[in-house]
Design a protein around this motif. Structure first.
Motif, short mmCIF file in Angstrom:
data_model
loop_
_atom_site.label_atom_id
_atom_site.label_comp_id
_atom_site.label_asym_id
_atom_site.label_seq_id
_atom_site.Cartn_x
_atom_site.Cartn_y
_atom_site.Cartn_z
N SER A 181 11.23 4.27 -6.73
CA SER A 181 11.13 4.32 -5.62
C SER A 181 11.29 4.99 -4.16
O SER A 181 10.82 5.58 -3.35
N PHE B 42 7.60 6.50 -4.73
CA PHE B 42 6.70 5.56 -3.67
C PHE B 42 6.70 6.08 -2.29
O PHE B 42 5.51 6.41 -1.93
N THR C 201 3.96 7.38 -0.35
CA THR C 201 3.40 6.90 0.70
C THR C 201 3.63 8.14 2.57
O THR C 201 2.67 7.93 2.49
#
Length: 151
Positions: A23, A26, A30
């Protein structure tokens, strides 16, 4: 705000740590990809594209897990809050991408992470959640550390 809980319904083998790490990976991707991709694109168009991709992926997961039958059973109050959460997310992305266009990535991300302070504020004052001394100290350290990174 977050209290230690027993391991009753949780995975005891630590696989959650892998998911938490992915998490974080990513989330950082982002930001990096957003900064690179938003340079020549209006922030509202970037947000629309991102929203479309997230919407498609979310519905894909609903159908892959065979949960589409549960959509009709969501009560209207919960659906209202989910809708409002979606609006808040969209607004957040609009402002975030605009800030990435104009600002320094490291500063924008640091300020964005201060949203935890707003969350704790709402949880304490609106939802009447208790904030013990340890949690208050941790929140203070997060805010202080973030402010040190910015200035």
């Amino acid at each position: 705000m977050v209290q230690k809980q027993p391991l009753e319904n949780k995975v005891a083998n630590g696989s959650w740590l892998v998911y938490a790490g992915l998490s974080a990976l990513f989330a950082s991707l982002t930001t990096i990809l957003g900064k690179v991709g938003i340079d020549g694109v209006e922030s509202n168009l970037g947000t629309a594209i991102r929203t479309t991709v997230v919407l498609i992926m979310s519905w894909l997961m609903v159908f892959i897990t065979n949960k589409e039958v549960n959509v009709k059973s969501i009560n209207k109050k919960e659906l209202t809050f989910i809708f409002l959460s979606g609006l808040a997310t969209g607004a957040s992305w609009l402002f975030y991408y605009r800030a990435l266009q104009d600002g320094q990535t490291s500063t924008v991300v640091a300020i964005d992470k201060l949203s935890i302070a707003v969350t704790v504020f709402f949880a304490y004052f609106i939802f009447k959640e208790k904030l013990n001394l340890k949690a208050l100290l941790g929140l203070g350290l997060i805010i202080t550390g973030t402010l040190c990174m910015i200035f």
